[in-house]
Design an enzyme around this catalytic site. Sequence first.
Site, PDB file in Angstrom:
ATOM      1  N   HIS A  16      -4.860  -4.499   1.350  1.00 49.59           N
ATOM      2  CA  HIS A  16      -5.541  -3.216   1.545  1.00 49.59           C
ATOM      3  C   HIS A  16      -7.001  -3.316   1.109  1.00 49.59           C
ATOM      4  CE1 HIS A  16      -5.759  -2.114  -2.713  1.00 49.59           C
ATOM      5  NE2 HIS A  16      -4.494  -2.472  -2.844  1.00 49.59           N
ATOM      6  N   GLU A 105       3.538  -3.016  -4.268  1.00 44.62           N
ATOM      7  CA  GLU A 105       2.938  -3.791  -5.359  1.00 44.62           C
ATOM      8  C   GLU A 105       3.914  -3.956  -6.520  1.00 44.62           C
ATOM      9  OE1 GLU A 105       1.332  -6.141  -6.315  1.00 44.62           O
ATOM     10  OE2 GLU A 105      -0.782  -5.535  -6.283  1.00 44.62           O
TER      11      GLU A 105
END
Length: 236
Positions: A16, A105
């Site tokens: 990202h 994550e």
Amino acid sequence: MSDLDASTPRVFLARHGETEWTKNGRYTGSTELDLTAHGVKQVADTAALLVGTGRLIDPARLVGIQVSPRKRAQQTFEQLFQAGSATPEVRIDDERVTLTEDITEWDYGDYEGLLVGEIRASRKQRGLDKEREWNIWKDGCEGGESAQQVRERLDRMISELQDIQKPYMHGEKAVDIVVVAHGLILRAFVKRWLKYPLDMPLPMMMSPGAIAVLSYKNQNIDEPGFFVGMALPAKE
């Protein structure tokens, strides 16, 4: 023999774009942060160069896209395939997109929002790590995930992706896959793709908005590898 036939399946890893915590190095797991304006531009510029018909990531060759459910990853997906693509007429239908916690994550638990130095200082004050400094790859996170838990979910995901690609090692069908996620979990993904233990030293860097490329040597599902450099598709 070349390292890669043009038709060998690939897995593209997309990190990202920049967030406010990315800029200062804070551990960002479950906290929902938007991309900064610069982060949006990072991903849009990557898409304009690399995503589109005849480009490195050709939507027509994608069998699936795995996306972390976190907001910053979904915004990155949108910039890659909806807003920033060099061929905006090419859209990704919903059937090829999967939101999965398997690639979210690392759960940092009590370390969420902290800097590495802050984590190590706190542990030292509590009498921990007398023999060596804290290392996330070995020790995991208090109140969060252990390295074993991360390994298990990544191994499950990699097995599923390789099951999809295994029948098509010689280009019988286009089965490229994109994984849109986060900096640490994608580096963990690379280690497990290569069948390395998570605590094996393998210094890696992956900038916000970057793309990494994994594939297979000799068109062999049992020889997963990564590119240290690759040529972009030649212009027709």
